[in-house]
Design a protein around this motif. Structure first.
Motif, PDB file in Angstrom:
ATOM      1  N   UNK A 132       0.835  -1.197   0.000  1.00  0.00           N
ATOM      2  CA  UNK A 132       0.000   0.000   0.000  1.00  0.00           C
ATOM      3  C   UNK A 132       0.874   1.252   0.000  1.00  0.00           C
ATOM      4  N   UNK A 133       1.905   1.256   0.823  1.00  0.00           N
ATOM      5  CA  UNK A 133       2.816   2.402   0.878  1.00  0.00           C
ATOM      6  C   UNK A 133       3.507   2.606  -0.470  1.00  0.00           C
ATOM      7  N   UNK A 134       3.934   1.523  -1.096  1.00  0.00           N
ATOM      8  CA  UNK A 134       4.601   1.636  -2.397  1.00  0.00           C
ATOM      9  C   UNK A 134       3.628   2.073  -3.497  1.00  0.00           C
ATOM     10  N   UNK A 135       2.355   1.777  -3.335  1.00  0.00           N
ATOM     11  CA  UNK A 135       1.389   2.271  -4.323  1.00  0.00           C
ATOM     12  C   UNK A 135       1.210   3.787  -4.200  1.00  0.00           C
ATOM     13  N   UNK A 136       1.443   4.312  -3.003  1.00  0.00           N
ATOM     14  CA  UNK A 136       1.363   5.759  -2.774  1.00  0.00           C
ATOM     15  C   UNK A 136       2.641   6.443  -3.235  1.00  0.00           C
ATOM     16  N   UNK A 137       3.781   5.840  -2.905  1.00  0.00           N
ATOM     17  CA  UNK A 137       5.087   6.391  -3.284  1.00  0.00           C
ATOM     18  C   UNK A 137       5.919   5.304  -3.964  1.00  0.00           C
ATOM     19  N   UNK A 138       5.697   5.082  -5.255  1.00  0.00           N
ATOM     20  CA  UNK A 138       6.340   3.957  -5.950  1.00  0.00           C
ATOM     21  C   UNK A 138       7.857   4.098  -6.118  1.00  0.00           C
ATOM     22  N   UNK A 139       8.410   5.262  -5.912  1.00  0.00           N
ATOM     23  CA  UNK A 139       9.865   5.437  -6.052  1.00  0.00           C
ATOM     24  C   UNK A 139      10.545   5.643  -4.708  1.00  0.00           C
ATOM     25  N   UNK A 140       9.988   5.075  -3.671  1.00  0.00           N
ATOM     26  CA  UNK A 140      10.542   5.196  -2.325  1.00  0.00           C
ATOM     27  C   UNK A 140      11.506   4.037  -2.064  1.00  0.00           C
ATOM     28  N   UNK A 141      12.789   4.347  -2.053  1.00  0.00           N
ATOM     29  CA  UNK A 141      13.790   3.289  -1.859  1.00  0.00           C
ATOM     30  C   UNK A 141      13.561   2.520  -0.564  1.00  0.00           C
ATOM     31  N   UNK A 142      13.118   3.236   0.491  1.00  0.00           N
ATOM     32  CA  UNK A 142      12.936   2.600   1.791  1.00  0.00           C
ATOM     33  C   UNK A 142      11.845   1.530   1.735  1.00  0.00           C
ATOM     34  N   UNK A 143      10.804   1.780   0.945  1.00  0.00           N
ATOM     35  CA  UNK A 143       9.737   0.789   0.802  1.00  0.00           C
ATOM     36  C   UNK A 143      10.246  -0.517   0.221  1.00  0.00           C
ATOM     37  N   UNK A 144      11.132  -0.406  -0.766  1.00  0.00           N
ATOM     38  CA  UNK A 144      11.702  -1.621  -1.359  1.00  0.00           C
ATOM     39  C   UNK A 144      12.640  -2.324  -0.378  1.00  0.00           C
TER      40      UNK A 144
ATOM     41  N   UNK B 161      18.319  -0.095  -4.512  1.00  0.00           N
ATOM     42  CA  UNK B 161      19.641   0.437  -4.869  1.00  0.00           C
ATOM     43  C   UNK B 161      19.604   1.259  -6.151  1.00  0.00           C
ATOM     44  N   UNK B 162      18.714   0.912  -7.062  1.00  0.00           N
ATOM     45  CA  UNK B 162      18.573   1.701  -8.288  1.00  0.00           C
ATOM     46  C   UNK B 162      18.045   3.102  -7.977  1.00  0.00           C
ATOM     47  N   UNK B 163      17.211   3.193  -6.942  1.00  0.00           N
ATOM     48  CA  UNK B 163      16.645   4.484  -6.548  1.00  0.00           C
ATOM     49  C   UNK B 163      17.641   5.273  -5.699  1.00  0.00           C
ATOM     50  N   UNK B 164      18.263   4.589  -4.733  1.00  0.00           N
ATOM     51  CA  UNK B 164      19.228   5.246  -3.846  1.00  0.00           C
ATOM     52  C   UNK B 164      20.206   4.198  -3.321  1.00  0.00           C
ATOM     53  N   UNK B 165      21.476   4.411  -3.580  1.00  0.00           N
ATOM     54  CA  UNK B 165      22.503   3.474  -3.115  1.00  0.00           C
ATOM     55  C   UNK B 165      22.738   3.671  -1.620  1.00  0.00           C
ATOM     56  N   UNK B 166      22.524   2.607  -0.851  1.00  0.00           N
ATOM     57  CA  UNK B 166      22.773   2.645   0.591  1.00  0.00           C
ATOM     58  C   UNK B 166      23.549   1.399   0.989  1.00  0.00           C
ATOM     59  N   UNK B 167      24.332   1.514   2.039  1.00  0.00           N
ATOM     60  CA  UNK B 167      25.087   0.349   2.503  1.00  0.00           C
ATOM     61  C   UNK B 167      24.130  -0.746   2.970  1.00  0.00           C
ATOM     62  N   UNK B 168      22.996  -0.377   3.575  1.00  0.00           N
ATOM     63  CA  UNK B 168      22.014  -1.376   4.009  1.00  0.00           C
ATOM     64  C   UNK B 168      21.466  -2.150   2.816  1.00  0.00           C
ATOM     65  N   UNK B 169      21.208  -1.451   1.720  1.00  0.00           N
ATOM     66  CA  UNK B 169      20.705  -2.118   0.525  1.00  0.00           C
ATOM     67  C   UNK B 169      21.695  -3.126  -0.028  1.00  0.00           C
TER      68      UNK B 169
ATOM     69  N   UNK C  98      32.327   2.836  -1.927  1.00  0.00           N
ATOM     70  CA  UNK C  98      32.008   4.185  -2.410  1.00  0.00           C
ATOM     71  C   UNK C  98      30.989   4.860  -1.495  1.00  0.00           C
ATOM     72  N   UNK C  99      29.937   4.129  -1.126  1.00  0.00           N
ATOM     73  CA  UNK C  99      28.902   4.683  -0.253  1.00  0.00           C
ATOM     74  C   UNK C  99      29.496   5.007   1.105  1.00  0.00           C
ATOM     75  N   UNK C 100      30.311   4.111   1.648  1.00  0.00           N
ATOM     76  CA  UNK C 100      30.916   4.357   2.959  1.00  0.00           C
ATOM     77  C   UNK C 100      31.838   5.561   2.926  1.00  0.00           C
ATOM     78  N   UNK C 101      32.587   5.739   1.832  1.00  0.00           N
ATOM     79  CA  UNK C 101      33.443   6.927   1.712  1.00  0.00           C
ATOM     80  C   UNK C 101      32.602   8.196   1.727  1.00  0.00           C
ATOM     81  N   UNK C 102      31.467   8.156   1.030  1.00  0.00           N
ATOM     82  CA  UNK C 102      30.585   9.327   0.995  1.00  0.00           C
ATOM     83  C   UNK C 102      30.063   9.664   2.381  1.00  0.00           C
ATOM     84  N   UNK C 103      29.742   8.648   3.199  1.00  0.00           N
ATOM     85  CA  UNK C 103      29.239   8.902   4.542  1.00  0.00           C
ATOM     86  C   UNK C 103      30.335   9.463   5.439  1.00  0.00           C
ATOM     87  N   UNK C 104      31.584   9.084   5.205  1.00  0.00           N
ATOM     88  CA  UNK C 104      32.677   9.536   6.056  1.00  0.00           C
ATOM     89  C   UNK C 104      33.087  10.976   5.760  1.00  0.00           C
ATOM     90  N   UNK C 105      32.772  11.460   4.561  1.00  0.00           N
ATOM     91  CA  UNK C 105      33.165  12.824   4.183  1.00  0.00           C
ATOM     92  C   UNK C 105      32.263  13.869   4.762  1.00  0.00           C
TER      93      UNK C 105
END
Length: 135
Positions: A56-68, A92-100, A128-135
């Motif tokens: 249901x949440x993804x039907x409201x916000x289909x490009x929400x990386x957190x929902x996936x 990951x296609x929507x937003x690259x995160x270390x958790x993903x 790459x993601x971890x380097x971005x978080x450290x900067x």
């Protein structure tokens, strides 16, 4: 949180959701609590029911990386590894995160047909993601 506390929190969140029906954060929190409740009660029906809220949440916000990520985690809990991998990849296609990357790697490892925990590209992208978080 104990089972009774989780149940009460879910009921409260559903009341809040009646006031704010499009609030995807409430839907994700409800899904997370249902997954936890299912784990505590050793009952997969709660995780299956969590999928309804996430969808249901993804039907409201289909490009929400957190929902996936949430849906992938729920599929993982249900031992539906291929669906989990697909959702982690979509996240990951929507937003690259270390958790993903981490979750996708674990799901791949658990998948009978793919025993490799992380591909070389996953390692590079995690770094790459971890380097971005450290900067």
């Amino acid at each position: 949180m104990e089972i009774e506390q989780i149940t009460l929190e879910i009921e409260k969140l559903y009341r809040d959701l009646q006031k704010q029906p499009g609030d995807v954060n409430l839907l994700y929190r409800i899904a997370e609590l249902k997954r936890r409740l299912g784990f505590l009660k050793s009952d997969r029906a709660f995780a299956n029911n969590a999928l309804v809220d996430i969808n249901k949440a993804l039907s409201i916000q289909p490009n929400d990386y957190f929902g996936y990520l949430e849906r992938g985690t729920t599929f993982f809990t249900l031992n539906r590894q291929e669906e989990a991998i697909a959702d982690f990849t979509k996240s990951l296609e929507i937003k690259a995160t270390s958790r993903g990357f981490y979750n996708r790697g674990i799901a791949r490892w658990n998948n009978i047909q793919n025993k490799s925990i992380f591909s070389e590209k996953d390692h590079e992208e995690i770094e790459s993601v971890l380097r971005d978080y450290q900067e």
